[in-house]
Design a protein around this motif. Structure first.
Motif, PDB file in Angstrom:
ATOM      1  N   SER A 107      13.378 -61.635  23.396  1.00 29.08           N
ATOM      2  CA  SER A 107      13.321 -62.215  24.638  1.00 29.08           C
ATOM      3  C   SER A 107      12.167 -61.744  25.522  1.00 29.08           C
ATOM      4  N   ALA A 108      11.695 -60.802  25.702  1.00 30.87           N
ATOM      5  CA  ALA A 108      10.790 -60.488  26.410  1.00 30.87           C
ATOM      6  C   ALA A 108       9.447 -61.372  25.806  1.00 30.87           C
ATOM      7  N   ALA A 109       9.330 -61.407  24.546  1.00 28.92           N
ATOM      8  CA  ALA A 109       8.232 -61.962  23.898  1.00 28.92           C
ATOM      9  C   ALA A 109       8.430 -63.700  24.087  1.00 28.92           C
ATOM     10  N   PHE A 110       9.658 -63.927  24.236  1.00 33.90           N
ATOM     11  CA  PHE A 110       9.829 -65.314  24.673  1.00 33.90           C
ATOM     12  C   PHE A 110       9.422 -65.862  25.999  1.00 33.90           C
ATOM     13  N   GLU A 111       9.444 -64.787  26.802  1.00 35.73           N
ATOM     14  CA  GLU A 111       9.313 -64.846  28.339  1.00 35.73           C
ATOM     15  C   GLU A 111       7.633 -65.106  28.535  1.00 35.73           C
ATOM     16  N   ILE A 112       6.975 -64.113  27.818  1.00 34.03           N
ATOM     17  CA  ILE A 112       5.576 -64.235  27.760  1.00 34.03           C
ATOM     18  C   ILE A 112       5.088 -65.503  27.386  1.00 34.03           C
ATOM     19  N   PHE A 113       5.520 -66.155  26.534  1.00 37.75           N
ATOM     20  CA  PHE A 113       5.076 -67.371  25.881  1.00 37.75           C
ATOM     21  C   PHE A 113       5.429 -68.595  26.889  1.00 37.75           C
ATOM     22  N   VAL A 114       6.568 -68.590  27.329  1.00 38.92           N
ATOM     23  CA  VAL A 114       7.032 -69.269  28.764  1.00 38.92           C
ATOM     24  C   VAL A 114       6.129 -69.308  29.737  1.00 38.92           C
ATOM     25  N   GLU A 115       5.867 -68.097  30.054  1.00 40.46           N
ATOM     26  CA  GLU A 115       4.893 -67.703  31.167  1.00 40.46           C
ATOM     27  C   GLU A 115       3.514 -68.332  31.200  1.00 40.46           C
ATOM     28  N   ALA A 116       3.095 -68.314  29.697  1.00 41.61           N
ATOM     29  CA  ALA A 116       1.716 -68.643  29.350  1.00 41.61           C
ATOM     30  C   ALA A 116       1.816 -70.364  29.565  1.00 41.61           C
ATOM     31  N   TYR A 117       3.020 -71.049  29.279  1.00 40.52           N
ATOM     32  CA  TYR A 117       3.030 -72.469  29.279  1.00 40.52           C
ATOM     33  C   TYR A 117       2.817 -72.779  30.710  1.00 40.52           C
ATOM     34  N   ARG A 118       3.209 -71.835  31.672  1.00 43.68           N
ATOM     35  CA  ARG A 118       3.415 -72.323  33.063  1.00 43.68           C
ATOM     36  C   ARG A 118       2.249 -72.004  33.656  1.00 43.68           C
ATOM     37  N   THR A 119       1.346 -70.704  33.332  1.00 40.75           N
ATOM     38  CA  THR A 119       0.420 -70.311  34.280  1.00 40.75           C
ATOM     39  C   THR A 119      -1.139 -70.223  33.626  1.00 40.75           C
ATOM     40  N   GLU A 120      -1.008 -70.182  32.054  1.00 39.19           N
ATOM     41  CA  GLU A 120      -2.322 -69.954  31.594  1.00 39.19           C
ATOM     42  C   GLU A 120      -2.922 -71.343  31.403  1.00 39.19           C
ATOM     43  N   ALA A 121      -4.056 -71.598  32.105  1.00 40.58           N
ATOM     44  CA  ALA A 121      -4.912 -72.830  31.982  1.00 40.58           C
ATOM     45  C   ALA A 121      -5.208 -73.259  30.789  1.00 40.58           C
ATOM     46  N   GLY A 122      -4.760 -74.372  30.260  1.00 45.06           N
ATOM     47  CA  GLY A 122      -5.138 -74.975  28.921  1.00 45.06           C
ATOM     48  C   GLY A 122      -4.092 -74.636  27.972  1.00 45.06           C
ATOM     49  N   PHE A 123      -2.996 -74.014  28.268  1.00 41.55           N
ATOM     50  CA  PHE A 123      -1.936 -73.408  27.108  1.00 41.55           C
ATOM     51  C   PHE A 123      -1.082 -74.627  27.056  1.00 41.55           C
ATOM     52  N   ARG A 124      -0.642 -75.287  27.882  1.00 38.39           N
ATOM     53  CA  ARG A 124       0.348 -76.163  27.752  1.00 38.39           C
ATOM     54  C   ARG A 124      -0.376 -77.243  26.931  1.00 38.39           C
ATOM     55  N   GLY A 125      -1.285 -77.641  27.173  1.00 35.58           N
ATOM     56  CA  GLY A 125      -1.845 -78.875  26.323  1.00 35.58           C
ATOM     57  C   GLY A 125      -2.358 -78.453  25.023  1.00 35.58           C
ATOM     58  N   LEU A 126      -2.707 -77.263  24.815  1.00 31.38           N
ATOM     59  CA  LEU A 126      -3.500 -76.721  23.526  1.00 31.38           C
ATOM     60  C   LEU A 126      -2.709 -75.670  22.745  1.00 31.38           C
ATOM     61  N   ARG A 127      -1.998 -75.010  23.338  1.00 26.39           N
ATOM     62  CA  ARG A 127      -0.921 -73.842  22.819  1.00 26.39           C
ATOM     63  C   ARG A 127      -2.114 -72.882  22.408  1.00 26.39           C
ATOM     64  N   VAL A 128      -1.677 -72.520  21.037  1.00 27.06           N
ATOM     65  CA  VAL A 128      -2.600 -71.633  20.252  1.00 27.06           C
ATOM     66  C   VAL A 128      -3.348 -72.359  19.172  1.00 27.06           C
ATOM     67  N   GLY A 129      -3.589 -73.682  19.459  1.00 30.58           N
ATOM     68  CA  GLY A 129      -4.388 -74.253  18.464  1.00 30.58           C
ATOM     69  C   GLY A 129      -3.726 -75.028  17.366  1.00 30.58           C
ATOM     70  N   ASP A 130      -2.362 -75.157  17.591  1.00 30.94           N
ATOM     71  CA  ASP A 130      -1.665 -75.520  16.249  1.00 30.94           C
ATOM     72  C   ASP A 130      -1.653 -77.127  16.374  1.00 30.94           C
TER      73      ASP A 130
END
Length: 219
Positions: A107-130
């Motif tokens: 659950s904690a790991a999922f929250e980190i990914f969700v937070e990255a979607y919300r706050t990490e610039a470029g993550f929502r559009g590019l994610r980890v490159g997939d």
């Protein structure tokens, strides 16, 4: 900023014309990637150009080409940075002893990914490159496979679960389901649609319970 930890997932340093060895060069590279991330957030990775990166970083186009041969290399480096940052946080969090069971750690790991979607610039559009996987077809490992393996490795190390191809396949399948629902959750809402995020977590936990939860014999 270090990109060396993600060399196994993408030969990022090979995409750079000059690997930064001084603080000034490292700062310049960081500025270029930050500018690329801002463009991805604003208009999507498909429309990013090296000229946009240069303008956003307050640099010349020559500076961009000093480090990157083309726009794809810029995106690959940004994806590698996203992957490194997220996996570093996830690994640290999952190993924290405050998580007494696998559900809490995951659950904690999922929250980190969700937070990255919300706050990490470029993550929502590019994610980890997939979404930008340009590797030859014979290379079977995807970016999602890499993320899945890192998460499962953390759970195995933390809670002593038995490893094997079956659990690897089940776990990766669950992660693919989670990724699809997370993508849907953030498709129209930068904060994320909670209904899809909750559904993704519930489906994943249901898939993994048969592998991770001990079987209690009937009385």
């Amino acid at each position: 900023m270090s990109l060396h930890d993600v060399e196994q997932t993408r030969d990022t340093q090979g995409a750079l014309r000059n690997e930064p060895v001084q603080a000034r060069s490292t700062a310049r590279l960081t500025a270029l990637l930050d500018a690329a991330a801002a463009v991805v957030d604003e208009i999507g990775f498909e429309r990013l150009t090296t000229a946009m990166v240069a303008e956003g970083a307050g640099a010349s186009i020559g500076t961009v080409y000093r480090y990157f041969p083309d726009r794809i290399a810029v995106l690959q480096a940004l994806a590698a940075r996203n992957l490194h940052r997220v996996l570093e946080r996830v690994t640290t969090e999952m190993m924290d002893e405050k998580h007494g069971d696998w559900q809490s750690a995951l659950s904690a790991a999922f929250e980190i990914f969700v937070e990255a979607y919300r706050t990490e610039a470029g993550f929502r559009g590019l994610r980890v490159g997939d979404v930008l996987d340009l590797r030859p077809a014979h290379q079977e490992r995807t970016f999602n496979s890499i993320v899945s393996d890192r998460l499962l490795d953390g759970l195995i190390s933390r809670f002593g679960f038995a490893d094997g191809p079956d659990i690897r396949f089940t776990f990766e399948t669950a992660m693919e389901v989670s990724d699809s629902l997370a993508t849907r959750a953030f498709a129209r809402d930068p904060h994320g649609d909670d209904a899809f995020l909750v559904a993704g977590r519930e489906v994943v936990f249901s898939m993994l319970a048969k592998e991770f939860d001990p079987i209690v014999p009937a009385p």
